[in-house]
Design a protein around this motif. Structure first.
Motif, short mmCIF file in Angstrom:
data_model
loop_
_atom_site.label_atom_id
_atom_site.label_comp_id
_atom_site.label_asym_id
_atom_site.label_seq_id
_atom_site.Cartn_x
_atom_site.Cartn_y
_atom_site.Cartn_z
N ALA A 51 0.84 -1.21 0.00
CA ALA A 51 0.00 0.00 0.00
C ALA A 51 0.87 1.26 0.00
CB ALA A 51 -0.91 -0.02 1.22
N ARG A 52 2.09 1.14 0.54
CA ARG A 52 2.99 2.30 0.60
C ARG A 52 3.93 2.38 -0.59
NH1 ARG A 52 2.77 0.83 6.30
NH2 ARG A 52 4.46 -0.68 6.11
N GLY A 53 4.02 1.28 -1.35
CA GLY A 53 4.91 1.26 -2.51
C GLY A 53 6.37 1.16 -2.16
N ARG A 54 6.67 0.66 -0.95
CA ARG A 54 8.09 0.46 -0.60
C ARG A 54 8.20 -0.51 0.55
NH1 ARG A 54 6.44 4.95 2.05
NH2 ARG A 54 6.93 5.04 4.31
N GLY A 55 9.36 -1.16 0.66
CA GLY A 55 9.63 -2.07 1.77
C GLY A 55 10.79 -3.00 1.45
N LYS A 56 11.43 -3.50 2.51
CA LYS A 56 12.58 -4.39 2.36
C LYS A 56 12.29 -5.68 3.12
CE LYS A 56 16.01 -1.91 0.76
NZ LYS A 56 16.59 -2.17 -0.57
N ILE A 57 12.33 -6.79 2.44
CA ILE A 57 12.15 -8.08 3.10
C ILE A 57 13.42 -8.90 2.90
CG2 ILE A 57 10.83 -10.24 3.16
CD1 ILE A 57 8.38 -8.65 2.21
N VAL A 58 13.95 -9.40 4.01
CA VAL A 58 15.17 -10.22 3.96
C VAL A 58 14.84 -11.57 4.60
CG1 VAL A 58 17.59 -10.42 4.65
CG2 VAL A 58 16.62 -8.16 4.16
N ASN A 59 14.89 -12.63 3.79
CA ASN A 59 14.60 -13.97 4.29
C ASN A 59 15.92 -14.68 4.62
OD1 ASN A 59 11.82 -13.63 3.83
ND2 ASN A 59 12.04 -14.24 1.69
N ILE A 60 16.02 -15.21 5.83
CA ILE A 60 17.24 -15.93 6.21
C ILE A 60 17.16 -17.34 5.63
CG2 ILE A 60 18.70 -16.75 8.09
CD1 ILE A 60 18.61 -13.66 7.67
N CYS A 61 18.02 -17.55 4.65
CA CYS A 61 18.12 -18.86 3.99
C CYS A 61 19.18 -19.67 4.73
CB CYS A 61 18.45 -18.67 2.51
SG CYS A 61 17.20 -17.71 1.60
N SER A 62 20.06 -20.34 3.98
CA SER A 62 21.06 -21.20 4.63
C SER A 62 21.99 -21.75 3.55
CB SER A 62 20.36 -22.35 5.35
OG SER A 62 21.27 -23.37 5.69
N VAL A 66 22.34 -5.10 6.83
CA VAL A 66 22.18 -3.63 6.69
C VAL A 66 22.15 -3.26 5.21
CG1 VAL A 66 23.30 -1.39 7.08
CG2 VAL A 66 23.21 -3.09 8.93
N PHE A 67 22.98 -3.88 4.42
CA PHE A 67 22.99 -3.61 2.97
C PHE A 67 21.61 -3.89 2.37
CE2 PHE A 67 24.07 -3.37 -1.39
CZ PHE A 67 23.78 -4.56 -2.04
N LEU A 68 21.07 -5.08 2.65
CA LEU A 68 19.78 -5.46 2.06
C LEU A 68 18.60 -4.71 2.66
CD1 LEU A 68 20.33 -9.31 1.63
CD2 LEU A 68 20.34 -7.55 -0.18
N ALA A 69 18.80 -4.15 3.86
CA ALA A 69 17.72 -3.37 4.51
C ALA A 69 17.76 -1.91 4.12
CB ALA A 69 17.83 -3.49 6.04
N SER A 70 18.82 -1.48 3.43
CA SER A 70 19.04 -0.04 3.19
C SER A 70 18.83 0.35 1.74
CB SER A 70 20.49 0.32 3.58
OG SER A 70 21.39 -0.24 2.61
N ASP A 71 18.91 1.67 1.52
CA ASP A 71 18.77 2.21 0.15
C ASP A 71 19.91 1.74 -0.75
OD1 ASP A 71 17.62 5.45 1.43
OD2 ASP A 71 16.57 3.52 1.15
N ALA A 72 20.97 1.22 -0.15
CA ALA A 72 22.13 0.76 -0.95
C ALA A 72 21.76 -0.41 -1.86
CB ALA A 72 23.27 0.36 -0.01
#
Ligand code: GCO
Length: 255
Positions: A135-146, A230-236
């Protein structure tokens, strides 16, 4: 000149399974990068201890206890966080369990439990949070794989199946949600000396094998996962989507 590329400047970050281990290290790292972190766990006493500890370190931290296998609780908790803490800009799907046995000795209940927590939980929490992010048109999802998203090891069948599916679910989330502005990626840890792996690192033979099998020659330290998080959660990482970053000391690069 400092770059704001990696600043999480007050963004709300929910990290499931973050009372201890990898989730707790990632939660601390996101907090140190400026996020307002929401810890999660099933054991409310342990969860409050983790919250108090990070608060004592000066981090902006909240706690929300729910079990990722309980769909109704997940939806209610996400709605409460959104209403009472703020829009969830970052989700780290970390909650996971391990049950080791050869597959022919795995009963239905064990199989179901591992898949329910490690795979269905990622879907449930991802779906609940994405509904708000879309609904906001933005977001960061990081799934912990293995590492087990790519290779197997004897006695880890249910976990391996689940983590392999989480790698593909990450891609599925990417293709469904990237058009709306979300980025969905994964982190694949190698061998880290966490509670989940205590039986392994306390076993001298296994410890020696891991040090031989890992080109870096050692177990990973949980704080070494923070950079990728932090990389995957950020604007980077604004144009990174559907990828898994393996933090494994070189295991997957080697025979
Ligand atoms: C095992 C371990 C592994 C690690 C990790 C590796 O029994 O081999 O539990 O599965 O936990 O997932 O990436």
């Amino acid at each position: 000149m400092g770059s704001k590329l990696f600043d999480l400047d007050g963004r709300v970050a929910l990290v499931t399974g973050s009372s201890q281990g990898i989730g707790h290290a990632i939660a601390r790292g996101l907090g140190e990068a400026g996020a307002r972190v929401v810890l999660n766990g099933r054991d409310l006493e342990r969860l409050e201890g983790a919250r108090a500890g990070l608060a004592a370190e000066g981090l902006a931290v909240e706690a929300c206890g729910f079990d990722v296998v309980d769909g109704a609780a997940v939806d209610a908790a996400v709605a409460t966080i959104e209403r009472e803490i703020g829009p969830i800009e970052i989700l780290v799907n970390n909650a996971g369990i391990q049950r080791r046995a050869p597959l022919h000795e795995v009963d239905d209940a064990t199989w179901r439990t591992v898949l329910d927590v490690n795979l269905d939980g990622v879907f449930r929490v991802g779906r609940a949070v994405a509904r708000h992010m879309l609904a906001r048109g933005r977001g960061k999802i990081v799934n912990i794989c293995s590492l087990m998203s790519e290779v197997g090891r004897p006695t880890t069948g249910p976990y391996t199946a689940a983590k392999g599916a989480v790698r593909m679910l990450t891609r599925a989330m990417c293709v469904d949600w990237a058009p709306a502005g979300l980025q969905v990626n994964g982190i694949g840890p190698g061998y880290f000396a966490t509670e989940l792996n205590r039986p392994l690192y306390e076993n001298p033979e296994f410890d020696a094998w891991i040090k031989r099998r890992t080109p870096a020659g050692r177990w990973g330290r949980v704080e070494e996962l923070v950079g990728a998080a932090v990389f995957l959660a950020s604007d980077a990482s604004s144009f990174v989507n559907g990828q898994v970053i393996y933090v494994d000391g070189g295991v997957l690069a080697s025979l």
